[in-house]
Design a protein around this motif. Structure first.
Motif, PDB file in Angstrom:
ATOM      1  N   CYS A  36       6.522  -6.498   4.198  1.00  0.00           N
ATOM      2  CA  CYS A  36       6.567  -5.079   4.537  1.00  0.00           C
ATOM      3  C   CYS A  36       7.653  -4.358   3.741  1.00  0.00           C
ATOM      4  O   CYS A  36       7.460  -3.219   3.298  1.00  0.00           O
ATOM      5  CB  CYS A  36       6.768  -4.894   6.041  1.00  0.00           C
ATOM      6  N   LYS A  39       6.405  -3.755   0.297  1.00  0.00           N
ATOM      7  CA  LYS A  39       5.329  -2.770   0.292  1.00  0.00           C
ATOM      8  C   LYS A  39       5.859  -1.354   0.520  1.00  0.00           C
ATOM      9  O   LYS A  39       5.368  -0.401  -0.092  1.00  0.00           O
ATOM     10  CB  LYS A  39       4.308  -3.121   1.380  1.00  0.00           C
ATOM     11  N   CYS A  40       6.834  -1.201   1.381  1.00  0.00           N
ATOM     12  CA  CYS A  40       7.229   0.129   1.863  1.00  0.00           C
ATOM     13  C   CYS A  40       8.493   0.706   1.243  1.00  0.00           C
ATOM     14  O   CYS A  40       8.639   1.924   1.171  1.00  0.00           O
ATOM     15  CB  CYS A  40       7.410   0.088   3.380  1.00  0.00           C
ATOM     16  N   LEU A  56       6.985   0.939   7.376  1.00  0.00           N
ATOM     17  CA  LEU A  56       7.466  -0.344   7.894  1.00  0.00           C
ATOM     18  C   LEU A  56       6.921  -0.617   9.287  1.00  0.00           C
ATOM     19  O   LEU A  56       6.467  -1.726   9.581  1.00  0.00           O
ATOM     20  CB  LEU A  56       8.998  -0.376   7.912  1.00  0.00           C
ATOM     21  N   CYS A  59       3.175  -1.385   9.068  1.00  0.00           N
ATOM     22  CA  CYS A  59       2.988  -2.684   8.422  1.00  0.00           C
ATOM     23  C   CYS A  59       3.235  -3.814   9.421  1.00  0.00           C
ATOM     24  O   CYS A  59       2.413  -4.718   9.563  1.00  0.00           O
ATOM     25  CB  CYS A  59       3.928  -2.799   7.223  1.00  0.00           C
TER      26      CYS A  59
END
Length: 83
Positions: A36, A39-40, A56, A59
């Motif tokens: 996460c 990704k974020c 977050l 996710c």
């Protein structure tokens, strides 16, 4: 050292299994957090902006929901196999 009786041995096995489950859960949480985060979070700073915070949260929620679904399905399969 005295030998363990059957009850003591069974209890020891339960404790070991419990500790293994805790370790596995902790490893999974760390893995989710890493995924996460990658990704974020575009650029780390002193504070998270609302977009990053929402990303977050979403996710982690997706991973939790997926894990619960998989766990539930696995339990159903195991239960059917035991009948």
């Amino acid at each position: 050292m005295a030998e363990l009786g059957e009850a003591d041995e069974a209890e020891l096995q339960r404790l070991v299994a419990s500790e293994q489950q805790k370790a596995q859960f902790t490893a999974q949480v760390h893995h989710f957090m890493e995924l996460c985060w990658d990704k974020c979070v575009e650029k780390p700073g002193n504070r998270l902006d609302s977009r990053t915070e929402n990303c977050l949260s979403s996710c982690v929620d997706r991973f939790i929901d997926t894990t619960l679904t998989i766990t539930s399905r696995f339990a159903q399969i195991v239960q059917k196999g035991g009948q």
